[in-house]
Enzyme design. Structure first.
Site, mmCIF file in Angstrom:
data_model
loop_
_atom_site.group_PDB
_atom_site.id
_atom_site.type_symbol
_atom_site.label_atom_id
_atom_site.label_comp_id
_atom_site.label_asym_id
_atom_site.label_seq_id
_atom_site.Cartn_x
_atom_site.Cartn_y
_atom_site.Cartn_z
ATOM 1 N N PHE A 150 0.762 -1.259 0.113
ATOM 2 C CA PHE A 150 -0.053 -0.005 -0.090
ATOM 3 C C PHE A 150 0.729 1.229 -0.083
ATOM 4 C CE2 PHE A 150 0.818 -0.094 4.509
ATOM 5 C CZ PHE A 150 0.825 1.101 4.933
ATOM 6 N N LYS A 174 -1.117 -6.716 -9.353
ATOM 7 C CA LYS A 174 -2.263 -7.023 -8.313
ATOM 8 C C LYS A 174 -1.679 -5.975 -7.215
ATOM 9 C CE LYS A 174 -2.991 -8.485 -4.638
ATOM 10 N NZ LYS A 174 -3.360 -7.413 -3.722
ATOM 11 N N GLU A 177 -4.961 -3.803 -2.007
ATOM 12 C CA GLU A 177 -6.259 -3.696 -1.909
ATOM 13 C C GLU A 177 -6.821 -2.298 -0.997
ATOM 14 O OE1 GLU A 177 -4.837 -5.895 -0.703
ATOM 15 O OE2 GLU A 177 -5.571 -6.806 0.858
ATOM 16 N N SER A 227 5.398 -7.073 3.230
ATOM 17 C CA SER A 227 5.725 -7.243 4.532
ATOM 18 C C SER A 227 6.638 -8.949 4.430
ATOM 19 C CB SER A 227 4.826 -7.540 5.635
ATOM 20 O OG SER A 227 3.710 -8.215 5.091
ATOM 21 N N CYS A 282 9.685 2.101 3.727
ATOM 22 C CA CYS A 282 10.566 0.971 3.897
ATOM 23 C C CYS A 282 12.001 1.448 4.102
ATOM 24 C CB CYS A 282 10.369 -0.196 2.689
ATOM 25 S SG CYS A 282 10.949 0.316 1.419
ATOM 26 N N GLU A 384 9.428 -4.437 12.938
ATOM 27 C CA GLU A 384 9.114 -3.128 12.234
ATOM 28 C C GLU A 384 7.874 -2.501 12.896
ATOM 29 O OE1 GLU A 384 7.608 -3.999 7.974
ATOM 30 O OE2 GLU A 384 8.943 -2.242 7.352
HETATM 31 P P1 NAD Z 1 1.465 -6.558 2.911
HETATM 32 O O1 NAD Z 1 2.652 -7.737 2.765
HETATM 33 O O2 NAD Z 1 0.487 -6.645 3.860
HETATM 34 O O3 NAD Z 1 0.854 -6.584 1.468
HETATM 35 C C1 NAD Z 1 1.500 -6.651 0.432
HETATM 36 C C2 NAD Z 1 0.819 -7.273 -0.597
HETATM 37 O O4 NAD Z 1 0.635 -8.587 -0.390
HETATM 38 C C3 NAD Z 1 -0.639 -6.817 -1.081
HETATM 39 O O5 NAD Z 1 -0.768 -6.651 -2.550
HETATM 40 C C4 NAD Z 1 -1.334 -7.707 -0.418
HETATM 41 O O6 NAD Z 1 -2.680 -7.843 -1.035
HETATM 42 C C5 NAD Z 1 -0.876 -9.134 -0.449
HETATM 43 N N1 NAD Z 1 -1.230 -9.766 0.732
HETATM 44 C C6 NAD Z 1 -1.662 -9.596 1.704
HETATM 45 N N2 NAD Z 1 -1.829 -10.650 2.616
HETATM 46 C C7 NAD Z 1 -1.387 -11.768 1.792
HETATM 47 C C8 NAD Z 1 -1.303 -13.112 1.938
HETATM 48 N N3 NAD Z 1 -1.542 -13.741 3.314
HETATM 49 N N4 NAD Z 1 -0.667 -14.003 1.030
HETATM 50 C C9 NAD Z 1 -0.356 -13.516 -0.040
HETATM 51 N N5 NAD Z 1 -0.405 -12.009 -0.216
HETATM 52 C C10 NAD Z 1 -0.889 -11.265 0.428
HETATM 53 O O7 NAD Z 1 2.153 -5.177 3.066
HETATM 54 P P2 NAD Z 1 1.540 -3.911 3.185
HETATM 55 O O8 NAD Z 1 1.057 -3.688 4.568
HETATM 56 O O9 NAD Z 1 0.695 -3.391 1.986
HETATM 57 O O10 NAD Z 1 3.135 -2.902 2.990
HETATM 58 C C11 NAD Z 1 3.921 -2.514 3.896
HETATM 59 C C12 NAD Z 1 4.986 -3.581 4.136
HETATM 60 O O11 NAD Z 1 5.898 -3.455 2.720
HETATM 61 C C13 NAD Z 1 6.265 -2.999 5.122
HETATM 62 O O12 NAD Z 1 6.383 -4.192 5.747
HETATM 63 C C14 NAD Z 1 7.040 -2.399 4.328
HETATM 64 O O13 NAD Z 1 8.510 -2.395 5.166
HETATM 65 C C15 NAD Z 1 7.090 -3.322 3.067
HETATM 66 N N6 NAD Z 1 7.846 -2.441 1.994
HETATM 67 C C16 NAD Z 1 8.956 -2.932 1.572
HETATM 68 C C17 NAD Z 1 9.696 -2.567 0.527
HETATM 69 C C18 NAD Z 1 10.972 -3.009 0.121
HETATM 70 O O14 NAD Z 1 11.319 -2.635 -1.187
HETATM 71 N N7 NAD Z 1 11.884 -3.651 0.726
HETATM 72 C C19 NAD Z 1 9.121 -1.209 -0.072
HETATM 73 C C20 NAD Z 1 7.678 -0.822 0.465
HETATM 74 C C21 NAD Z 1 7.162 -1.501 1.230
#
Ligand code: NAD
Length: 499
Positions: A150, A174, A177, A227, A282, A384
Site C-alpha cells: 500500500f 495485483k 487492495e 511485509s 521501507c 518493524e
Molecule cells: P502486505 O505484506 O500486507 O501486502 C503486500 C501485498 O501482499 C498486497 O498486495 C497484499 O494484498 C498481498 N497480501 C496480503 N496478505 C497476503 C497473504 N496472506 N498472502 C499473499 N499475499 C498477501 O504489505 P503492506 O502492509 O501493503 O506494505 C507494507 C510492508 O511492505 C512493510 O513491511 C514495508 O516495509 C514493506 N515494503 C518493503 C519495501 C521494500 O522494497 N523492501 C518497499 C515498500 C514496502
C-alpha cells in the site's frame, strides 16, 4: 452510493464478478469511500489470458518502438500529475507533495526504461574459435506478475511493470487492495501512451488472487514487495511453482550519528525520514543510534522541540508535515507498539498516542513519538513498527553502532552521519545492509542503479530496476555459431575446447 473500483483487463475496466469485496477508506476521515472487488479464479484467468494473447506481438515489437510507448507514458504521467497525486493521497493519506514524489520516483524508472534498446543489448565475441562467433541475447520471459504494497501505490508498480514491459513481457499487476485506484489509472494512461490491450492488466484482490497468480501455469515470473512473512511465503510458493521470483520485504533502518556529524543536518534529516509519510516507508529511519553520551544528549535536546512542532494534517493540507496512516488497524498496531516499548523499559520522550485532529476525529492520525534508552533485546526494536515512532538506541562506538544494524533481522537501509571519510569508508565496506547512505537519510538508489535489501528485507535474489531489473525480467540465450566454409573438420568425441 459507494463508488465501485474496477479491474483493468485487456484494455477495459471490468466490474468485479466475485461476491467478495473490500472497503477502501479515506484515511483523513475514516469513512469508506469506495469498494474494491477481490478477484476470483475466473478473473485471474481472464487477466493472464489477456496478457498471454498480447505477448507474441508485444515481444516481437522492436525495442525502440517499445521505448516510444515509455516516452509517451512519461509525458502523460507529467500531464496527469495533479490528478494522480490527489487520488493517491485520498486513499493512502500521505500529503500531496509526498504523493507527487511517489509518482515521480516511479516515473524515473519509466525514464530508465526508455533506454531499453541499449539496456537489452546482448554481447558478441567474434572468432571465439576458428570461424566461430558467440553471442548472447536477453529475451523476455512471457506473462509476468507484480504484487505491490500500500505504501507506494505508484512508484512500486512502476518499478516492476516499467522494466518488465519495456523488456517485451506482458504484465498482470495485483496492487494493494487498500489504495487500488492509482494503479488502475496508471494502466489507463499506459494504454493511452500506445500500449496494446492486454500488455498491462490490473486485478484487485487478496491472498486468493496472489495464490492464483503464483500457481497459474502461464505465469513466468513474480515480483513481490510487502511485509516479510508474506514475502517469504510468496518466494517459497513461487519457487515451488517453478517461477522466477524476487520478494522485497520489511525494514528497520538505523541512522548512526557520529560525534563529528553536522547536527543541524542530522536533526532535519531525522525529522523527514522518521516522520515523513507517517513513517510508512521501507526506507524510513525509525532507529537513531547516537555514538557517545554527549552526541545522544545533544541529539535529544535538539530534536525534541522540533518533533513537538510537527504539524499533522489532512493530506490536502499544504502546511502539514504528514497525514494519517493507512487504516484504523494500522493506527491501533502502531499505538500498541508504543505501549509495548514503554512496558519494555523504553523512555518515552514524546508520546503520539491518542492524537486527534480537530474536525477529523475519525481520521487515522498518529502523533509523532520518540523513545530513548531502547535496547536490542526489546521486541518493539526487533519488529518493524511502520509508523511515526523514532527509537533511540545508544552506542559507545561506531563498531557497536554498526553491529546493531548488521545484526538486526532486517537489512534494507542504513545511514551514517559523519565528517570522517575514513570512518565512512570502513563502515560502507563492513555493514551487513543492502542500501547505505552516507549523510543521506533515505538512501533510495536512483532508477538506473538498483533497489534491494539484505536478510529479512529481501527474499530470492535480483533487485528492482537498474541493470539488475533488466536481468530479472529477461532470460539469456547464448549462441555459438559457425557458417559452412567448405572444409569438413574431423569428428571429435572430446568436448570442444578453445585450447
Ligand atoms: P502486505 O505484506 O500486507 O501486502 C503486500 C501485498 O501482499 C498486497 O498486495 C497484499 O494484498 C498481498 N497480501 C496480503 N496478505 C497476503 C497473504 N496472506 N498472502 C499473499 N499475499 C498477501 O504489505 P503492506 O502492509 O501493503 O506494505 C507494507 C510492508 O511492505 C512493510 O513491511 C514495508 O516495509 C514493506 N515494503 C518493503 C519495501 C521494500 O522494497 N523492501 C518497499 C515498500 C514496502
Amino acid at each position: 452510493m459507494t463508488r465501485e473500483i474496477q479491474h483493468f483487463i485487456n484494455g477495459q475496466a471490468i466490474s468485479g464478478k466475485s461476491s467478495r469485496e473490500a472497503d477502501v477508506f479515506d484515511p483523513n476521515t475514516g469513512v469508506v469511500q469506495a469498494r474494491v472487488p477481490l478477484a476470483d479464479d475466473s478473473e485471474i484467468a481472464a487477466a493472464v489470458t489477456a496478457a498471454e494473447a498480447a505477448f507474441p506481438a508485444w515481444s516481437a515489437m522492436n525495442p525502440q518502438r517499445r521505448a516510444r510507448v515509455m516516452f509517451r507514458f512519461k509525458a502523460l504521467l507529467e500531464e496527469n500529475m495533479d490528478e494522480l497525486a490527489e487520488m493517491l493521497s485520498s486513499e493512502h493519506g500521505k500529503v500531496i507533495a509526498d504523493s507527487k514524489g511517489d509518482v515521480l520516483r516511479g516515473m524515473e524508472v519509466i525514464e530508465f526504461a526508455c533506454g531499453i534498446p541499449h539496456l537489452q543489448k546482448g554481447e558478441f565475441t567474434e572468432g571465439a574459435g576458428p570461424g566461430i562467433d558467440v553471442y548472447s541475447m536477453r529475451q523476455p520471459l512471457g506473462v509476468c506478475v507484480g504484487i505491490t504494497p500500500f505504501n507506494f501505490p505508484a512508484m512500486i508498480p512502476m518499478w516492476m511493470f516499467g522494466v518488465a514491459i519495456a523488456c517485451g513481457n506482458t504484465f498482470v499487476l495485483k496492487p494493494s487492495e487498500k489504495d487500488p485506484s492509482v494503479p488502475v489509472r496508471l494502466a489507463e494512461l499506459f494504454m493511452e501512451a500506445g500500449a496494446p490491450a492486454g500488455v498491462l492488466n490490473v486485478i484487485h484482490g487478496d491472498k486468493q488472487a496472489v495464490d492464483g497468480l503464483i500457481a497459474h501455469p502461464v505465469v513466468k515470473a513474480v515480483s513481490f514487495v510487502g511485509s516479510s512473512d508474506i514475502a517469504q511465503y510468496v518466494s517459497i510458493s513461487a519457487a515451488q511453482n517453478g517461477k522466477r521470483v524476487q520478494a522485497m520485504a520489511g525494514a528497520k533502518n538505523h541512522g548512526i550519528i557520529m560525534p563529528d556529524a553536522d547536527m543541524d543536518q542530522v536533526v532535519a534529516d531525522f525529522l523527514g525520514s522518521a516522520f515523513g509519510s507517517a513513517g510508512e516507508r521501507c526506507m524510513a529511519l525509525p532507529v537513531a543510534v547516537p555514538v557517545g553520551k554527549d552526541t545522544a544528549e545533544e541529539f535529544i535536546s535538539r530534536i525534541v522541540p522540533e518533533i513537538k512542532k510537527l504539524r499533522l494534517g489532512v493530506s490536502t493540507d499544504t502546511e502539514a508535515h504528514y497525514g494519517p496512516v493507512v487504516s484504523a488497524e494500522h493506527k491501533q498496531r502502531i499505538e500498541n507498539y508504543i505501549d509495548l516499548c514503554e512496558q519494555e523499559g523504553g523512555k518515552l520522550l514524546v508520546d503520539g498516542r491518542g492524537f486527534s485532529l480537530p474536525g477529523h476525529e475519525n481520521g487515522f492520525f498518529v502523533g509523532p513519538s520518540l523513545f530513548d534508552h531502547v535496547t536490542p533485546k526489546m521486541k518493539s526494536y526487533v519488529d518493524e513498527i511502520f509508523g511515526p515512532v523514532l527509537q533511540i538506541v545508544r552506542a559507545e562506538s561506531l563498531e557497536e553502532a554498526a553491529a546493531l544494524a548488521s545484526n538486526h533481522q532486517y537489512g534494507n537501509g542504513v545511514a551514517l552521519f559523519t565528517r570522517s571519510g575514513l570512518a565512512a569508508r570502513e563502515f560502507v565496506s563492513k555493514v551487513q545492509v543492502g542500501m547505505v547512505g552516507i549523510n543521506v537519510p533515505i538512501p533510495v538508489p536512483v532508477s538506473y542503479h538498483t533497489f534491494g535489501g539484505w536478510k529479512r528485507s529481501a527474499f530470492a535474489d535480483t533487485n528492482q530496476h537498474g541493470p539488475e531489473g533488466v536481468r530479472f525480467w529477461t532470460k539469456i540465450k547464448t549462441v555459438t555459431s559457425r557458417w559452412p566454409s567448405g572444409t569438413v573438420e574431423d569428428q571429435s568425441f572430446i568436448i570442444p575446447t578453445m585450447g
